[in-house]
Write an enzyme that holds these catalytic residues in place. Structure first.
Site, mmCIF file in Angstrom:
data_model
loop_
_atom_site.group_PDB
_atom_site.id
_atom_site.type_symbol
_atom_site.label_atom_id
_atom_site.label_comp_id
_atom_site.label_asym_id
_atom_site.label_seq_id
_atom_site.Cartn_x
_atom_site.Cartn_y
_atom_site.Cartn_z
ATOM 1 N N CYS A 2 43.037 38.797 37.601
ATOM 2 C CA CYS A 2 43.518 39.145 36.661
ATOM 3 C C CYS A 2 43.858 38.461 34.873
ATOM 4 O O CYS A 2 43.854 37.037 34.958
ATOM 5 C CB CYS A 2 44.805 39.491 36.838
ATOM 6 S SG CYS A 2 44.667 40.867 38.536
ATOM 7 N N ARG A 27 36.308 36.659 34.219
ATOM 8 C CA ARG A 27 36.876 36.343 34.929
ATOM 9 C C ARG A 27 36.865 37.664 36.480
ATOM 10 O O ARG A 27 37.715 36.846 37.607
ATOM 11 C CB ARG A 27 38.458 36.030 35.174
ATOM 12 C CG ARG A 27 38.439 35.402 33.736
ATOM 13 C CD ARG A 27 40.004 35.609 33.180
ATOM 14 N NE ARG A 27 41.548 35.384 33.894
ATOM 15 C CZ ARG A 27 41.988 34.373 34.322
ATOM 16 N NH1 ARG A 27 41.489 32.890 33.946
ATOM 17 N NH2 ARG A 27 43.019 33.558 35.271
ATOM 18 N N TRP A 72 42.695 42.852 38.503
ATOM 19 C CA TRP A 72 41.591 42.421 39.552
ATOM 20 C C TRP A 72 42.718 43.643 40.909
ATOM 21 O O TRP A 72 43.942 42.309 41.478
ATOM 22 C CB TRP A 72 41.244 41.385 39.474
ATOM 23 C CG TRP A 72 40.778 41.220 40.879
ATOM 24 C CD1 TRP A 72 39.281 40.812 40.813
ATOM 25 C CD2 TRP A 72 40.742 40.503 41.874
ATOM 26 N NE1 TRP A 72 38.510 40.607 42.001
ATOM 27 C CE2 TRP A 72 39.773 40.187 42.612
ATOM 28 C CE3 TRP A 72 41.499 39.900 43.047
ATOM 29 C CZ2 TRP A 72 39.173 39.768 44.067
ATOM 30 C CZ3 TRP A 72 41.577 39.425 44.079
ATOM 31 C CH2 TRP A 72 39.904 39.390 44.948
ATOM 32 N N ASN A 98 50.175 38.919 36.100
ATOM 33 C CA ASN A 98 49.076 38.456 37.109
ATOM 34 C C ASN A 98 50.068 37.835 38.192
ATOM 35 O O ASN A 98 50.671 36.736 37.995
ATOM 36 C CB ASN A 98 48.390 36.921 36.368
ATOM 37 C CG ASN A 98 47.654 37.884 34.735
ATOM 38 O OD1 ASN A 98 47.279 38.988 35.300
ATOM 39 N ND2 ASN A 98 47.099 36.511 34.439
ATOM 40 N N GLY A 99 49.580 37.509 39.275
ATOM 41 C CA GLY A 99 50.274 37.264 40.029
ATOM 42 C C GLY A 99 50.601 37.756 41.079
ATOM 43 O O GLY A 99 50.696 38.923 41.326
ATOM 44 N N GLU A 480 24.883 25.911 49.440
ATOM 45 C CA GLU A 480 24.951 26.936 48.891
ATOM 46 C C GLU A 480 24.514 28.069 47.646
ATOM 47 O O GLU A 480 24.839 28.800 47.462
ATOM 48 C CB GLU A 480 25.288 25.467 47.480
ATOM 49 C CG GLU A 480 24.903 25.777 45.471
ATOM 50 C CD GLU A 480 26.552 26.813 45.461
ATOM 51 O OE1 GLU A 480 27.315 26.771 46.517
ATOM 52 O OE2 GLU A 480 26.453 26.897 44.440
ATOM 53 N N LYS A 484 25.380 31.925 47.019
ATOM 54 C CA LYS A 484 24.715 32.875 46.061
ATOM 55 C C LYS A 484 24.318 33.892 46.241
ATOM 56 O O LYS A 484 24.178 35.272 45.778
ATOM 57 C CB LYS A 484 23.731 31.980 45.701
ATOM 58 C CG LYS A 484 24.186 30.450 44.696
ATOM 59 C CD LYS A 484 24.684 30.426 43.081
ATOM 60 C CE LYS A 484 26.289 30.969 43.498
ATOM 61 N NZ LYS A 484 26.939 29.361 43.017
ATOM 62 N N GLU A 487 26.663 36.410 47.339
ATOM 63 C CA GLU A 487 27.642 36.496 46.383
ATOM 64 C C GLU A 487 26.914 37.522 44.989
ATOM 65 O O GLU A 487 27.801 38.909 44.971
ATOM 66 C CB GLU A 487 28.570 35.716 46.003
ATOM 67 C CG GLU A 487 27.866 34.913 44.847
ATOM 68 C CD GLU A 487 29.040 33.647 44.399
ATOM 69 O OE1 GLU A 487 30.080 34.080 43.865
ATOM 70 O OE2 GLU A 487 28.634 32.711 44.098
ATOM 71 N N HIS A 503 20.439 25.831 68.063
ATOM 72 C CA HIS A 503 21.871 25.845 68.618
ATOM 73 C C HIS A 503 22.405 26.665 68.611
ATOM 74 O O HIS A 503 23.589 27.165 69.285
ATOM 75 C CB HIS A 503 23.180 24.732 68.559
ATOM 76 C CG HIS A 503 22.688 23.365 69.504
ATOM 77 N ND1 HIS A 503 21.845 22.934 70.374
ATOM 78 C CD2 HIS A 503 22.113 22.141 68.846
ATOM 79 C CE1 HIS A 503 22.208 21.492 70.436
ATOM 80 N NE2 HIS A 503 21.555 21.332 69.057
ATOM 81 N N LYS A 601 35.970 34.850 38.964
ATOM 82 C CA LYS A 601 35.977 34.297 38.793
ATOM 83 C C LYS A 601 36.472 32.805 38.816
ATOM 84 O O LYS A 601 36.198 31.564 39.356
ATOM 85 C CB LYS A 601 35.648 33.719 37.271
ATOM 86 C CG LYS A 601 35.043 32.489 36.678
ATOM 87 C CD LYS A 601 33.623 32.127 37.189
ATOM 88 C CE LYS A 601 33.144 30.549 36.429
ATOM 89 N NZ LYS A 601 31.884 30.452 37.465
HETATM 90 C C1 AGP Z 1 30.774 29.979 43.157
HETATM 91 O O1 AGP Z 1 29.373 30.598 42.892
HETATM 92 C C2 AGP Z 1 32.039 31.613 43.390
HETATM 93 N N1 AGP Z 1 31.785 32.401 42.995
HETATM 94 C C3 AGP Z 1 33.510 30.914 44.230
HETATM 95 O O2 AGP Z 1 33.189 29.889 45.601
HETATM 96 C C4 AGP Z 1 33.569 29.200 43.324
HETATM 97 O O3 AGP Z 1 32.787 28.212 43.224
HETATM 98 C C5 AGP Z 1 35.319 29.090 44.500
HETATM 99 O O4 AGP Z 1 36.015 30.175 43.913
HETATM 100 C C6 AGP Z 1 36.013 28.078 44.078
HETATM 101 O O5 AGP Z 1 36.066 28.025 42.140
HETATM 102 P P1 AGP Z 1 36.487 26.485 41.377
HETATM 103 O O6 AGP Z 1 35.531 25.290 41.127
HETATM 104 O O7 AGP Z 1 37.213 27.739 39.905
HETATM 105 O O8 AGP Z 1 37.507 26.154 41.997
#
Ligand code: AGP
Length: 606
Positions: A2, A27, A72, A98-99, A480, A484, A487, A503, A601
């Site tokens: 948010c 965000r 959000w 927010n929160g 990683e 990517k 997501e 395994h 974000k």
């Molecule tokens: C990364 O592509 C993600 N969207 C997510 O995993 C992100 O890295 C994670 O939420 C941590 O965020 P930060 O680095 O702002 O703490």
């Protein structure tokens, strides 16, 4: 997640607030809204993009005071009613929040017993009711906010506008709030970034602070009474544009910014003459580094993957035990904390709630935490009070790319620095540092000639699942890459250290199953090669990411070569094709590459 904006000044508030909301869009959000005080308290809010809201607004909204929000969803579905701002029962106050208010259910039932009716399912609406009740008692705005928040449990960044008072009030508890003092007025935001186009004089509230902007300027107090210690800071000019420029999406722009971002991160931090790293912000003398019994790193998502690579390099170069924790799990494991140990919290945004909570757990048990953070002045940077800024510049795509590279680079420099205090030979240290210094040029060379990315996209875009394999440092690159692709393209992905494949995950493989293998020319390449054979024997098709000119290339169906580098720097090269595969797969599926569904974000809730 948010986003909050608030304004009181001489300009029309609507354009200031909507401009701010656009800067908060990155965000992640699912609805947007605006409240303007102009005779009455006028509210417009709806699900969807900020542009959708703008399209439905009257041509010129008058009024120089207002608040705005991007939501959000947490409590209550994605509906127009649940979007913020929320009004008090007689529309005399409007709030954005927010929160999470943890005791909202009980508070709401109490209010309902006294006759209140609610128009949304949100936890936030109780703040509007309590605030308006306090105003109705004749309290001034700041006092009314104090009264409204007392008795609420949870987290808030909250901002309020009042019909009968020429004032905007905000408060912070666990959810960031910043205030910019511009010539034309006072601007409130949950993120310092939207303030930068108005002023570089910014005040970041501490938890337990509240602030008011009214006829007499603005002032900050504690929720519990008395003055706050917060002081204004002058925001540094961040390198890098927050705008798209010639790129179609932020993600591809940020992928291409990696060479420059890395140069900013390593500049002045590599001493090739003595073969040492120089991370001054850590405030750790060589003597202190020799006394560290172990290192613990914490992070979520991409930051955690970067931490894993840092962990391995620290162990290898400093011969010191190091371990990485998923930050969201950490505090629930009642971890034993050694106050002499070194702890790193790794985070791009510096606002990730899970990472913040892990830091507090360590601090509560007497430990100190160092931040490895991108956003200057963020909650994690402030809470740690020491650490390393990774200097990636603004990262706006939800998928983290250039921040990953800079986290890895900063931790590599640290591994050398602590290694040198513990017997790492200068020649070896210099090789790593030289390798790191060359990486930006090598990334540029790769990005100029990316290899058959689209062939890989064809293999994965309609797959029911994709398996990512790698070994040693590349096991974290595999994780990683899987994150990517998952997501952005919503393709189910599994990532495994190549040796673990036999395994269990091997059971998934059948004719045509796509497997993405990260196999740079390093000590474990031969072992990865065996895993490739095992996959091929079951009919799997291999996308192979390997070092340019290496013989292993003959084992791939699609081969993407990256320039040769020092093996310890290989993640900075091998991660690039995985970023591009995810980006182009999402595009070819017609998906929103910068704002994937359900994601935000910065994840500021638990
Ligand atoms: C990364 O592509 C993600 N969207 C997510 O995993 C992100 O890295 C994670 O939420 C941590 O965020 P930060 O680095 O702002 O703490």
């Amino acid at each position: 997640m948010c986003g909050i904006m608030g304004y009181r000044g001489q300009r029309r508030a609507a354009p200031v607030l909507l401009g701010g909301l656009r800067r908060l869009e990155y965000r992640g959000y699912d609805s947007a809204g605006l409240a303007i005080r102009n005779g009455g308290m006028h509210v417009w809010k709806q699900i969807g993009r900020v542009q959708g809201l703008v399209d439905n607004l009257p041509a010129e909204i008058q009024g120089t005071l207002g608040i705005a929000h991007t939501r959000w969803a947490t409590h209550g579905g994605v509906t127009d009613e649940n979007a913020h701002p929320h009004l008090g029962p007689h529309q005399r106050v409007a709030i954005v929040h927010n929160g999470i208010i943890e005791n909202a259910g009980a508070v709401r039932r109490d209010l309902e017993r006294s006759g209140a009716t609610f128009t949304s399912e949100t936890d936030s609406e109780v703040i509007a009711h309590r605030l308006e009740a306090a105003i109705d008692e004749g309290l001034e705005p700041l006092e009314a906010m104090r009264k409204a928040l007392n008795g609420l449990r949870g987290t808030w960044g909250v901002c309020a506008a009042f019909l009968d008072h020429d004032a905007v009030v905000c408060a912070r508890n666990g959810s960031p709030m910043a205030i910019g003092e511009a010539e034309h007025g006072v601007i409130f935001s949950s993120d310092p970034q939207p303030l930068s186009e108005h002023t570089n004089r910014v005040l970041i509230l501490e938890d337990g602070d509240m602030a008011i902007a009214d006829e007499s300027g603005f002032r900050v107090e504690r929720l519990t009474g008395g003055a706050s210690n917060t002081t204004a800071i002058v925001m540094e000019e961040a390198w890098g544009e927050a705008e798209l420029g010639d790129f179609p999406h932020f993600m591809i722009k940020e992928i291409h910014e990696q060479p420059e971002a890395l140069r900013h991160c390593i500049s002045g931090r590599i001493d090739l003459r003595s073969g040492n790293g120089r991370l001054g912000g850590l405030h750790l003398s060589p003597k202190a580094l020799t006394e560290v019994p172990h290192v613990r790193l914490l992070g979520c998502g991409t930051a955690m993957h970067a931490a894993l690579i840092g962990q391995q390099l620290i162990e290898r170069l400093a011969r010191l035990p190091a371990v990485t924790h998923v930050a969201s799990e950490f505090r629930y494991q009642d971890p034993v904390v050694n106050p002499r140990a070194l702890h790193f919290a790794v985070s791009q945004s510096g606002e990730t709630m899970d990472t913040l909570a892990a830091i507090k757990e360590i601090q509560l048990k007497g430990g100190e935490v160092h931040g490895v953070v991108n956003v200057v002045g963020s909650s994690i940077a402030r809470l740690c009070g020491q650490g390393v800024y990774i200097h990636s510049g603004p990262e706006q795509a939800v998928a983290s790319t250039k921040a990953f590279s800079n986290m890895v680079a900063a931790l590599t420099i640290f591994a050398v620095q602590i290694g040198r205090t513990r017997g790492l030979p200068p020649a070896e240290a210099k090789q790593v540092l030289r390798g790191l210094r060359e990486v930006p040029d090598l990334i540029e060379a790769y990005l100029a000639d990316q290899g058959p990315i689209m062939d890989a996209v064809e293999m994965v875009k309609d797959a029911s699942s994709v398996l990512f394999l790698g070994r040693d440092l590349s096991a974290s690159v595999a994780r990683e890459g899987a994150l990517k692709l998952m997501e952005l393209a919503y393709v189910p992905c599994l990532a495994y250290p190549a040796g673990e494949m036999k395994h269990g995950p091997i059971a998934l493989l059948e004719e045509g199953s796509p497997v993405i293998v990260i196999a740079p020319d390093d000590e474990v390449k031969e072992k990865v090669s065996s895993a490739i054979h095992e996959c091929r024997a079951r009919g799997a098709r291999i996308v192979l990411i390997c070092t340019k000119g290496d013989d292993i290339a003959e084992q791939g169906d699609v081969v993407i070569e990256v320039p040769r580098t020092h093996p310890y720097c290989s993640p900075l090269l091998t991660v690039l094709p995985t970023q591009l595969i995810a980006y182009h797969t999402a595009l070819s599926l017609g998906l929103d590459v910068d704002r994937p569904r359900n994601l935000a974000k910065s994840v500021t809730v638990e």
